[in-house]
Write an enzyme that holds these catalytic residues in place. Sequence first.
Site, PDB file in Angstrom:
ATOM      1  N   GLY A   7      26.734  47.399  32.120  1.00 32.76           N
ATOM      2  CA  GLY A   7      27.016  46.344  33.089  1.00 32.76           C
ATOM      3  C   GLY A   7      28.042  46.830  34.084  1.00 32.76           C
ATOM      4  O   GLY A   7      29.229  46.886  33.774  1.00 32.76           O
ATOM      5  N   ARG A  10      30.639  43.711  39.696  1.00 33.49           N
ATOM      6  CA  ARG A  10      31.945  43.651  40.366  1.00 33.49           C
ATOM      7  C   ARG A  10      33.085  44.010  39.421  1.00 33.49           C
ATOM      8  O   ARG A  10      34.040  44.673  39.813  1.00 33.49           O
ATOM      9  CB  ARG A  10      32.181  42.237  40.922  1.00 33.49           C
ATOM     10  CG  ARG A  10      31.265  41.842  42.061  1.00 33.49           C
ATOM     11  CD  ARG A  10      31.723  40.557  42.724  1.00 33.49           C
ATOM     12  NE  ARG A  10      31.862  39.466  41.784  1.00 33.49           N
ATOM     13  CZ  ARG A  10      30.885  38.619  41.464  1.00 33.49           C
ATOM     14  NH1 ARG A  10      29.685  38.782  41.991  1.00 33.49           N
ATOM     15  NH2 ARG A  10      31.098  37.630  40.617  1.00 33.49           N
ATOM     16  N   ASN A  94      32.399  36.617  29.554  1.00 31.39           N
ATOM     17  CA  ASN A  94      32.955  35.295  29.256  1.00 31.39           C
ATOM     18  C   ASN A  94      32.085  34.552  28.249  1.00 31.39           C
ATOM     19  O   ASN A  94      31.565  33.468  28.523  1.00 31.39           O
ATOM     20  CB  ASN A  94      33.100  34.475  30.539  1.00 31.39           C
ATOM     21  CG  ASN A  94      34.293  34.908  31.369  1.00 31.39           C
ATOM     22  OD1 ASN A  94      35.328  35.298  30.841  1.00 31.39           O
ATOM     23  ND2 ASN A  94      34.150  34.861  32.677  1.00 31.39           N
ATOM     24  N   SER A 120      40.777  39.109  32.682  1.00 30.86           N
ATOM     25  CA  SER A 120      41.139  38.403  33.907  1.00 30.86           C
ATOM     26  C   SER A 120      41.730  39.401  34.890  1.00 30.86           C
ATOM     27  O   SER A 120      42.533  40.252  34.517  1.00 30.86           O
ATOM     28  CB  SER A 120      42.162  37.299  33.608  1.00 30.86           C
ATOM     29  OG  SER A 120      42.483  36.580  34.780  1.00 30.86           O
ATOM     30  N   LYS A 188      40.980  33.304  26.454  1.00 25.76           N
ATOM     31  CA  LYS A 188      40.484  33.433  27.840  1.00 25.76           C
ATOM     32  C   LYS A 188      39.830  32.138  28.300  1.00 25.76           C
ATOM     33  O   LYS A 188      39.936  31.742  29.477  1.00 25.76           O
ATOM     34  CB  LYS A 188      39.482  34.584  27.912  1.00 25.76           C
ATOM     35  CG  LYS A 188      38.816  34.779  29.285  1.00 25.76           C
ATOM     36  CD  LYS A 188      39.828  34.992  30.392  1.00 25.76           C
ATOM     37  CE  LYS A 188      39.224  35.586  31.665  1.00 25.76           C
ATOM     38  NZ  LYS A 188      38.015  34.980  32.149  1.00 25.76           N
ATOM     39  N   ASN A 192      40.933  29.978  31.555  1.00 26.97           N
ATOM     40  CA  ASN A 192      40.085  29.571  32.667  1.00 26.97           C
ATOM     41  C   ASN A 192      40.090  28.051  32.862  1.00 26.97           C
ATOM     42  O   ASN A 192      39.980  27.567  33.981  1.00 26.97           O
ATOM     43  CB  ASN A 192      38.655  30.074  32.456  1.00 26.97           C
ATOM     44  CG  ASN A 192      38.519  31.546  32.781  1.00 26.97           C
ATOM     45  OD1 ASN A 192      39.501  32.288  32.738  1.00 26.97           O
ATOM     46  ND2 ASN A 192      37.320  31.973  33.096  1.00 26.97           N
ATOM     47  N   GLU A 195      43.043  27.463  34.799  1.00 29.51           N
ATOM     48  CA  GLU A 195      42.736  27.911  36.165  1.00 29.51           C
ATOM     49  C   GLU A 195      42.027  26.809  36.954  1.00 29.51           C
ATOM     50  O   GLU A 195      42.347  26.553  38.119  1.00 29.51           O
ATOM     51  CB  GLU A 195      41.866  29.159  36.083  1.00 29.51           C
ATOM     52  CG  GLU A 195      41.398  29.736  37.403  1.00 29.51           C
ATOM     53  CD  GLU A 195      40.456  30.896  37.187  1.00 29.51           C
ATOM     54  OE1 GLU A 195      39.299  30.811  37.632  1.00 29.51           O
ATOM     55  OE2 GLU A 195      40.872  31.881  36.537  1.00 29.51           O
TER      56      GLU A 195
END
Length: 339
Positions: A7, A10, A94, A120, A188, A192, A195
């Site tokens: 993978g 980005r 995720n 992150s 995580k 989020n 966030e």
Amino acid sequence: MQIGFIGLGRMGGNMVRRLQRAGHSCVVFDVAPASVAALTSTGAVGASSLADLCAKLDRPSAVWLMLPAALVDQTIGSLKPFLKRGDIVVDGGNSCWRDDVRRAKELGVDGIDYIDAGVSGGVWGLDNGYCLMVGGVSSAVDRLTPIFRTLAPGVSTAPPTLGRVDARSTAHEGWLHCGAAGSGHFVKMVHNGIEYGMMASYAEGLNILANANIGSADHKADAETAPVRDPELFQYDLPIAEITELWRRGSVVRSWLLDLTAQAMASDPTLKNFAGHVADSGEGRWTIEAAIAEGVPADVLTAALFSRFASRGRAEFGNKVLSAMRLGFGGHIERPASS
């Protein structure tokens, strides 16, 4: 240290580049050959398939997945025939922590260790490093410490916390072994969820500022619309982009999210290039589910998640129901949104 990467989007591609900069050896695979070629040109060893990737790794091997959560089980299933006892599989996407617990048990039957690593840092991680929240057995985490330490931001990226004694923790380096399988993605997930809440608070506050000139607008007086009280008090045409820049300096609400907001508004002050349809990738939902299971309140995080649903038109039918009821019980005629 050698590691395989599956993978190369980005996040994954830049993580490989950061590892290469520090001298680690990376064997890489992606369904897009161009992504593999981009990294082999910088020194990575390319693989044409999962079987080829495993064949090019020394044993015991470590394979890091940076994939959408929906593809992880399928990829592990295809990868498993080429893995051996003592190998490590890391899921850096995720995924839901519930799946991590199951995967660790399933792979453990064959002596394969599974690590869940919440990552992150976004597209800035190549240069700034990635905050890593890691779950899994200690022996496997210890083996991959050189990888975690390289990917993490490092001690110098934040000043020491007053009164803190680091002891044996690695938190000050920007990565932490949080506990058993699933704990990394659980931390995580909540990260989020927080966030979501932080982003929503900035969005709501700036929206109030952006509408502070509502008193100067023309409003038709009718029985259906509450008038603006004291319109003379809402005559401010505020420079929102400048306010975000102002708050970056000395304000108690300054943050990296505010930095990014100011950066976006510097080039597009009215954000005309955005439709405002805000996605959610799952972690916010799982955070609320966990809060319900634990019986703890999460008012802000829940509201932030629901506001994302509304941004995508998911409130439209419910709003029509409200209008229909108002018409039914009181003959209230629906007014255009601009009135």
